[in-house]
Motif scaffolding. Structure first.
Motif, PDB file in Angstrom:
ATOM      1  N   ASN A   8      10.704  25.546  38.511  1.00 40.08           N
ATOM      2  CA  ASN A   8      11.417  26.344  39.514  1.00 40.08           C
ATOM      3  C   ASN A   8      11.127  27.838  39.418  1.00 40.08           C
ATOM      4  O   ASN A   8      12.034  28.670  39.341  1.00 40.08           O
ATOM      5  N   TYR A  33       5.852  12.559  43.074  1.00 37.17           N
ATOM      6  CA  TYR A  33       4.987  13.135  42.047  1.00 37.17           C
ATOM      7  C   TYR A  33       3.526  13.036  42.459  1.00 37.17           C
ATOM      8  O   TYR A  33       3.164  12.270  43.356  1.00 37.17           O
ATOM      9  N   LEU A  64       8.794  21.456  50.384  1.00 33.12           N
ATOM     10  CA  LEU A  64       8.190  22.078  49.220  1.00 33.12           C
ATOM     11  C   LEU A  64       8.721  23.509  49.102  1.00 33.12           C
ATOM     12  O   LEU A  64       8.671  24.264  50.074  1.00 33.12           O
ATOM     13  N   LEU A  71       1.224  27.003  45.556  1.00 34.00           N
ATOM     14  CA  LEU A  71       1.110  25.776  44.765  1.00 34.00           C
ATOM     15  C   LEU A  71      -0.260  25.678  44.104  1.00 34.00           C
ATOM     16  O   LEU A  71      -0.371  25.289  42.935  1.00 34.00           O
ATOM     17  N   LEU A  91       2.781  16.838  38.479  1.00 29.13           N
ATOM     18  CA  LEU A  91       3.712  17.584  39.332  1.00 29.13           C
ATOM     19  C   LEU A  91       4.817  16.642  39.795  1.00 29.13           C
ATOM     20  O   LEU A  91       4.541  15.505  40.194  1.00 29.13           O
ATOM     21  N   ILE A  93       8.477  16.802  42.239  1.00 26.44           N
ATOM     22  CA  ILE A  93       9.450  17.542  43.038  1.00 26.44           C
ATOM     23  C   ILE A  93      10.565  16.594  43.439  1.00 26.44           C
ATOM     24  O   ILE A  93      10.328  15.517  43.995  1.00 26.44           O
ATOM     25  N   LEU A 112      11.154  21.750  41.196  1.00 24.70           N
ATOM     26  CA  LEU A 112       9.698  21.626  41.111  1.00 24.70           C
ATOM     27  C   LEU A 112       9.264  21.816  39.663  1.00 24.70           C
ATOM     28  O   LEU A 112       9.553  22.839  39.052  1.00 24.70           O
TER      29      LEU A 112
END
Length: 284
Positions: A8, A33, A64, A71, A91, A93, A112
């Motif tokens: 985050n 993911y 997102l 990103l 990754l 989220i 995130l």
């Protein structure tokens, strides 16, 4: 050595990164993911992974919390901070933290997370021997095209396969192979044609799968997108899986029965070689 992770907007030692117990990823598996390979400190197939991430997020009505440009920079920065030469970037989220309720929160604040896993992805010992798979029923939910963190059954299937002495599971539904626990399943028939299941909600839309089909076409290897049965797989000339973690990895045993001569097949190995050459050359 402790990894530096992203959470985050913050860069933290992995031991200091904390996520709320009320996070919906923890309570409901309400999360997406992606896993991106890294070779030579560069990102493999990043455009494909970011596009699939965007699609998965949209399918779950999530957003997102950073821009596409941000990103990409986060991915590059986590490679730099961890001096990652070869391995993976994970990754995840989630919809974020909210009081436990089956209804989605009205104003969610997504969580995130990114972290690295250093490992050899090119020198995989299973390339020389091939891997073995056990056939198991596919009991997952029906939106497998969305890359959610709902991975309990795939994990259970892999463990059941290992208990049978195999390396992984190939899942079967309505008489046809869907995919492996975390990879796309392919076979090559005795005429030299690559056969793989067509895209649908029944399987994940593999980034490596798409690239391998493009490479096969360029190399003059015919392919057909259609379902195939366990018996057809057992009697194929070759079999292999594709994934961001394994690239192209031969399958030499299915339910205890050798595939072909029980050794990694020439077309599978050729596709692996071509994939690595092509994707390392285009890494960013």
């Amino acid at each position: 050595m402790s990894r530096t992770v992203y959470l985050n907007g913050e860069w933290l030692p992995e031991a200091d990164a904390k996520v709320s117990i009320f996070d919906r990823g923890f309570l409901f598996a309400d999360a997406i993911y992606e896993v991106t390979g890294v070779i030579g400190g560069k990102l493999l197939e990043y455009a494909g992974h970011s596009a699939r991430l965007k699609r998965s997020i949209a399918e779950l009505g999530m957003e997102l919390p950073v821009s596409a440009e941000e990103l990409l920079e986060i991915h590059r920065e986590i490679v730099r901070r961890n001096d990652l030469k070869e391995g993976l970037i994970y990754l995840q989220i989630s919809r974020g933290a909210a009081d436990r309720d089956f209804a989605f929160p009205k104003e969610p604040k997504p969580t995130l997370v990114l972290f690295t896993q250093a490992k050899s992805v090119i020198e995989n010992p299973k390339v020389k021997t091939g891997m073995s798979v056990a056939l198991l029923p596919d009991w997952r939910w029906e939106r497998r095209d969305i890359k959610t963190v709902q991975l309990l059954y795939p994990s259970m299937a892999k463990m059941q396969a290992m208990e049978k002495g195999a390396d992984d599971a190939w899942l079967v539904e309505d008489g046809f192979v869907t995919e492996a626990s975390s990879a796309t399943a392919h076979i090559i028939d005795k005429a030299g044609k690559l056969i793989t299941r067509p895209l649908s909600n029944a399987i994940l839309h593999g980034i490596t799968r798409a690239s391998v089909l493009d490479i096969a076409e360029e190399a003059g290897i015919p392919y057909e997108e259609r379902p195939f049965s366990p018996e057809e797989a057992k009697n194929a000339a070759e079999a292999f899986i594709t994934s961001a973690t394994n690239f192209v990895l031969p399958v030499t045993v299915i339910d205890g029965q050798p595939v072909g001569d029980g050794k990694p097949g020439p077309l599978s190995l050729k596709l692996r070689e071509l994939y690595i050459a092509h994707k390392t050359a285009s890494a960013i």
